[in-house]
Design a protein around this motif. Structure first.
Motif, mmCIF file in Angstrom:
data_model
loop_
_atom_site.group_PDB
_atom_site.id
_atom_site.type_symbol
_atom_site.label_atom_id
_atom_site.label_comp_id
_atom_site.label_asym_id
_atom_site.label_seq_id
_atom_site.Cartn_x
_atom_site.Cartn_y
_atom_site.Cartn_z
ATOM 1 N N ASN A 1 47.305 80.003 -22.022
ATOM 2 C CA ASN A 1 48.051 79.540 -20.852
ATOM 3 C C ASN A 1 49.140 80.521 -20.420
ATOM 4 O O ASN A 1 49.713 80.372 -19.346
ATOM 5 C CB ASN A 1 48.618 78.147 -21.108
ATOM 6 C CG ASN A 1 47.560 77.097 -20.878
ATOM 7 O OD1 ASN A 1 47.164 76.842 -19.754
ATOM 8 N ND2 ASN A 1 47.070 76.512 -21.956
ATOM 9 N N SER A 2 49.396 81.536 -21.230
ATOM 10 C CA SER A 2 50.289 82.619 -20.803
ATOM 11 C C SER A 2 49.738 83.287 -19.559
ATOM 12 O O SER A 2 50.493 83.694 -18.670
ATOM 13 C CB SER A 2 50.445 83.667 -21.909
ATOM 14 O OG SER A 2 51.094 83.127 -23.018
ATOM 15 N N GLU A 3 48.413 83.388 -19.496
ATOM 16 C CA GLU A 3 47.776 83.990 -18.328
ATOM 17 C C GLU A 3 48.018 83.152 -17.080
ATOM 18 O O GLU A 3 48.202 83.684 -15.986
ATOM 19 C CB GLU A 3 46.292 84.179 -18.581
ATOM 20 C CG GLU A 3 45.996 85.163 -19.696
ATOM 21 C CD GLU A 3 44.512 85.314 -19.975
ATOM 22 O OE1 GLU A 3 43.706 85.192 -19.028
ATOM 23 O OE2 GLU A 3 44.171 85.572 -21.142
ATOM 24 N N VAL A 4 48.020 81.831 -17.240
ATOM 25 C CA VAL A 4 48.298 80.930 -16.111
ATOM 26 C C VAL A 4 49.719 81.175 -15.597
ATOM 27 O O VAL A 4 49.941 81.314 -14.387
ATOM 28 C CB VAL A 4 48.127 79.452 -16.534
ATOM 29 C CG1 VAL A 4 48.588 78.509 -15.430
ATOM 30 C CG2 VAL A 4 46.690 79.167 -16.926
ATOM 31 N N VAL A 5 50.668 81.241 -16.507
ATOM 32 C CA VAL A 5 52.071 81.438 -16.125
ATOM 33 C C VAL A 5 52.255 82.800 -15.473
ATOM 34 O O VAL A 5 52.881 82.908 -14.406
ATOM 35 C CB VAL A 5 52.999 81.267 -17.350
ATOM 36 C CG1 VAL A 5 54.435 81.582 -16.985
ATOM 37 C CG2 VAL A 5 52.885 79.865 -17.921
ATOM 38 N N ARG A 6 51.724 83.844 -16.081
ATOM 39 C CA ARG A 6 51.865 85.192 -15.500
ATOM 40 C C ARG A 6 51.231 85.256 -14.113
ATOM 41 O O ARG A 6 51.788 85.846 -13.182
ATOM 42 C CB ARG A 6 51.243 86.242 -16.418
ATOM 43 C CG ARG A 6 52.071 86.547 -17.644
ATOM 44 C CD ARG A 6 51.592 87.795 -18.371
ATOM 45 N NE ARG A 6 50.194 87.781 -18.739
ATOM 46 C CZ ARG A 6 49.714 87.393 -19.914
ATOM 47 N NH1 ARG A 6 50.536 86.985 -20.856
ATOM 48 N NH2 ARG A 6 48.412 87.418 -20.155
ATOM 49 N N ALA A 7 50.056 84.629 -13.961
ATOM 50 C CA ALA A 7 49.379 84.635 -12.658
ATOM 51 C C ALA A 7 50.213 83.931 -11.599
ATOM 52 O O ALA A 7 50.327 84.409 -10.465
ATOM 53 C CB ALA A 7 48.004 83.989 -12.777
ATOM 54 N N LYS A 8 50.821 82.800 -11.958
ATOM 55 C CA LYS A 8 51.619 82.054 -10.982
ATOM 56 C C LYS A 8 52.855 82.842 -10.573
ATOM 57 O O LYS A 8 53.184 82.910 -9.382
ATOM 58 C CB LYS A 8 52.016 80.682 -11.549
ATOM 59 C CG LYS A 8 52.676 79.797 -10.516
ATOM 60 C CD LYS A 8 51.731 79.567 -9.341
ATOM 61 C CE LYS A 8 52.424 78.934 -8.173
ATOM 62 N NZ LYS A 8 51.574 78.906 -6.974
ATOM 63 N N PHE A 9 53.540 83.451 -11.549
ATOM 64 C CA PHE A 9 54.700 84.280 -11.208
ATOM 65 C C PHE A 9 54.289 85.471 -10.340
ATOM 66 O O PHE A 9 55.003 85.839 -9.402
ATOM 67 C CB PHE A 9 55.420 84.763 -12.469
ATOM 68 C CG PHE A 9 56.351 83.750 -13.068
ATOM 69 C CD1 PHE A 9 57.377 83.179 -12.323
ATOM 70 C CD2 PHE A 9 56.207 83.362 -14.393
ATOM 71 C CE1 PHE A 9 58.233 82.241 -12.881
ATOM 72 C CE2 PHE A 9 57.067 82.424 -14.962
ATOM 73 C CZ PHE A 9 58.085 81.866 -14.192
ATOM 74 N N ASP A 10 53.128 86.063 -10.614
ATOM 75 C CA ASP A 10 52.635 87.195 -9.834
ATOM 76 C C ASP A 10 52.367 86.782 -8.386
ATOM 77 O O ASP A 10 52.763 87.472 -7.447
ATOM 78 C CB ASP A 10 51.369 87.755 -10.485
ATOM 79 C CG ASP A 10 50.848 88.990 -9.779
ATOM 80 O OD1 ASP A 10 51.660 89.932 -9.540
ATOM 81 O OD2 ASP A 10 49.636 89.039 -9.469
ATOM 82 N N MET B 1 53.656 84.219 -6.793
ATOM 83 C CA MET B 1 54.930 83.898 -6.145
ATOM 84 C C MET B 1 55.641 85.170 -5.686
ATOM 85 O O MET B 1 56.212 85.206 -4.589
ATOM 86 C CB MET B 1 55.829 83.100 -7.094
ATOM 87 C CG MET B 1 55.351 81.678 -7.320
ATOM 88 S SD MET B 1 56.327 80.789 -8.537
ATOM 89 C CE MET B 1 57.935 80.769 -7.762
ATOM 90 N N GLN B 2 55.602 86.206 -6.509
ATOM 91 C CA GLN B 2 56.235 87.474 -6.143
ATOM 92 C C GLN B 2 55.544 88.081 -4.928
ATOM 93 O O GLN B 2 56.191 88.536 -3.993
ATOM 94 C CB GLN B 2 56.205 88.439 -7.319
ATOM 95 C CG GLN B 2 56.863 89.761 -7.010
ATOM 96 C CD GLN B 2 56.783 90.745 -8.160
ATOM 97 O OE1 GLN B 2 56.017 90.549 -9.102
ATOM 98 N NE2 GLN B 2 57.558 91.796 -8.068
ATOM 99 N N LYS B 3 54.200 88.066 -4.931
ATOM 100 C CA LYS B 3 53.446 88.624 -3.808
ATOM 101 C C LYS B 3 53.703 87.863 -2.516
ATOM 102 O O LYS B 3 53.667 88.439 -1.429
ATOM 103 C CB LYS B 3 51.956 88.632 -4.131
ATOM 104 C CG LYS B 3 51.586 89.672 -5.159
ATOM 105 C CD LYS B 3 50.117 89.608 -5.521
ATOM 106 C CE LYS B 3 49.793 90.659 -6.574
ATOM 107 N NZ LYS B 3 48.409 90.551 -7.051
ATOM 108 N N LEU B 4 53.958 86.564 -2.634
ATOM 109 C CA LEU B 4 54.247 85.748 -1.448
ATOM 110 C C LEU B 4 55.714 85.837 -1.029
ATOM 111 O O LEU B 4 56.090 85.305 0.013
ATOM 112 C CB LEU B 4 53.885 84.283 -1.720
ATOM 113 C CG LEU B 4 52.399 83.982 -1.862
ATOM 114 C CD1 LEU B 4 52.189 82.535 -2.300
ATOM 115 C CD2 LEU B 4 51.664 84.267 -0.556
#
Length: 146
Positions: free
Chosen positions: A49-58, A60-63
């Motif tokens: 689930n670290s991948e889920v968290v990293r993906a969501k932060f990524d 959000m940053q791109k948006l």
């Protein structure tokens, strides 16, 4: 008892809790865990689930979103998987990973309880000398903290 052990014990006592872990989402390393079973390997699920968290932060940053994640909910047929980042002043990139049995858990209360555990964890962090997070300041007044 360390702050991690205390937070894990508190989270494991949330009604309906099946498994809980504190995970570093940068490395995927589990710092501590409680629960799980032979059918549910927490040592696989928590760092995954670290991948889920990293993906969501990524994303959000791109948006260009300048907000914080309160929690991420994954709903399965028989379980809720609740991911809650732990915000502190340090460079730690941690999150709570809580797995709940849907038939036994009250999702609203579990989210509230995990939020309060996270706030307590934040306060006990020696690197956090700034003000308490803005969420739910009444809780700290009730227990006589900052």
């Amino acid at each position: 008892m360390s702050d991690i052990e205390y937070a894990l014990n508190q989270a494991a006592n949330i009604k309906g809790a099946f498994a809980v872990a504190i995970v570093d989402y940068d490395s995927g390393m589990t710092l501590g865990s409680r629960g799980g079973s032979a059918e549910f390997d927490l040592d696989v699920a928590a760092p995954g689930n670290s991948e889920v968290v990293r993906a969501k932060f990524d994303v959000m940053q791109k948006l260009g979103l300048r907000e914080t994640i309160e929690d991420i909910l994954i709903t399965l047929d028989t379980q809720y998987h609740l991911i809650r980042p732990i915000y502190s002043n340090g460079d730690d990139k941690l999150f709570f990973y809580l797995v709940l049995n849907r038939q036994q858990a009250n999702l609203a209360m579990a989210r509230r309880d995990l939020r309060m555990i996270g706030q307590r964890f934040y306060l006990d962090d020696p690197s956090s000398q700034a003000a308490v997070p803005t969420q739910d300041p009444g809780y700290y007044q009730q227990v006589g903290r900052r």
